[in-house]
Write a protein that holds these residues in place. Structure first.
Motif, PDB file in Angstrom:
ATOM      1  N   TRP A 180      25.023   0.650  11.363  1.00 51.93           N
ATOM      2  CA  TRP A 180      26.347   0.985  11.904  1.00 51.93           C
ATOM      3  C   TRP A 180      26.621   2.473  11.717  1.00 51.93           C
ATOM      4  N   LEU A 240      35.790  -5.553  16.597  1.00 53.52           N
ATOM      5  CA  LEU A 240      35.120  -4.259  16.526  1.00 53.52           C
ATOM      6  C   LEU A 240      36.096  -3.085  16.611  1.00 53.52           C
ATOM      7  N   TRP A 274      28.154  -1.143  18.028  1.00 52.04           N
ATOM      8  CA  TRP A 274      27.714  -2.419  17.460  1.00 52.04           C
ATOM      9  C   TRP A 274      26.406  -2.880  18.105  1.00 52.04           C
TER      10      TRP A 274
END
Length: 276
Positions: free
Chosen positions: A224, A186, A239
């Motif tokens: 997102w 991420l 996320w």
């Protein structure tokens, strides 16, 4: 063990690297197929030009089960010879890996030759089917998965060269796909849809309008972007918000926040299966 003279399958490029498959290692270590197995044998099928992925997998698995074993299989006898030389270095204590690591290497392909008629709890085949035709995938799944223990799983998929972008399919012992997972680093992620470049062979050509995988990735990218304001609190929070939004919309996302925080998203295979 008598090695097969003509293992089944096509050679891979053999590219590998330290920690490339760490995300998949972590998934296997957490899987019920491994944790509950009466015989926790895991096969690293098509490990590549170096045996490092098998060593790393065994290291992570033994933290969960001390009796875990890993068997690395490759078509190319030279790759097997290289991995066995590396194993000698491990046994001699000249590497970061434990000298008593339960790892072995042999020549083999989709027939998955295992000594003493043992049935692996897990077979991992990452970056193995990339050079195959999409039409070959189902037969490959069935052949490889037929070697599993009854409750075992095959994990087949793809990742990038440094292991930050990956995805795979969970395949049951009868060869039927049961789930699909995306796993992303991420930190520094621009958009989750980048995984389209590293989809399993069964899906990589299906990321087009009208296909379920395209719908999933489009929806994930959309949420997102909507969660961008949460970037202030870090990519994990962004996320988690995107995943939560998809669940609210009715997508059958599996698992818990513990897994989602790792950059994972898992759905039943029916959520992404090809339309035809």
């Amino acid at each position: 063990m008598r090695e097969m003279s003509a293992p089944v399958g096509n050679p891979t490029r053999g590219t590998t690297g330290t920690n490339r498959l760490r995300r998949n290692d972590r998934w296997i270590a957490a899987s019920a197929a491994f944790r509950r197995a009466s015989d926790p044998l895991v096969v690293d099928l098509g490990y590549g030009a170096s045996g490092v992925t098998a060593f790393e997998l065994a290291t992570r698995l033994r933290r969960v089960r001390a009796d875990a074993e890993v068997l690395g299989l490759e078509l190319d006898p030279e790759r097997v010879a290289t991995a066995r030389r590396q194993l000698e270095e491990v046994r001699a204590g000249g590497t970061p890996f434990a000298p008593d690591l339960a790892v072995s290497f042999a020549r083999g392909g989709f027939e998955v030759p295992v000594p003493n008629r043992r049935r692996p709890a897990v077979i991992r085949a990452m970056n193995v089917l990339r050079q195959y035709d999409e039409g070959d995938v189902a037969d490959a799944w069935r052949q490889v998965a037929s070697r599993l223990a009854p409750e075992g799983l095959l994990f087949e998929g793809t990742c990038d060269e440094i292991g930050r972008i990956s995805s795979w399919v969970d395949v049951a012992s009868d060869g039927s796909p049961v789930a699909f997972t995306i796993s992303l680093r991420l930190a520094g992620l621009e958009h989750p849809g980048i995984v389209a470049e590293r989809l399993p062979k069964a899906l990589i050509h299906r990321n087009v309008p009208g296909e379920r995988i395209h719908h999933l990735l489009t929806a994930l990218d959309r949420e997102w972007e909507r969660a961008a304001p949460l970037s202030t609190f870090g990519p994990v929070q962004r996320w988690l918000a995107a995943v939560a939004a998809l669940r609210t919309q009715g997508l059958p996302i599996q698992g818990t926040r513990t897994r989602w925080r790792l950059g994972e998203l898992t759905v039943p295979w029916s959520t992404v299966s090809p339309a035809s």
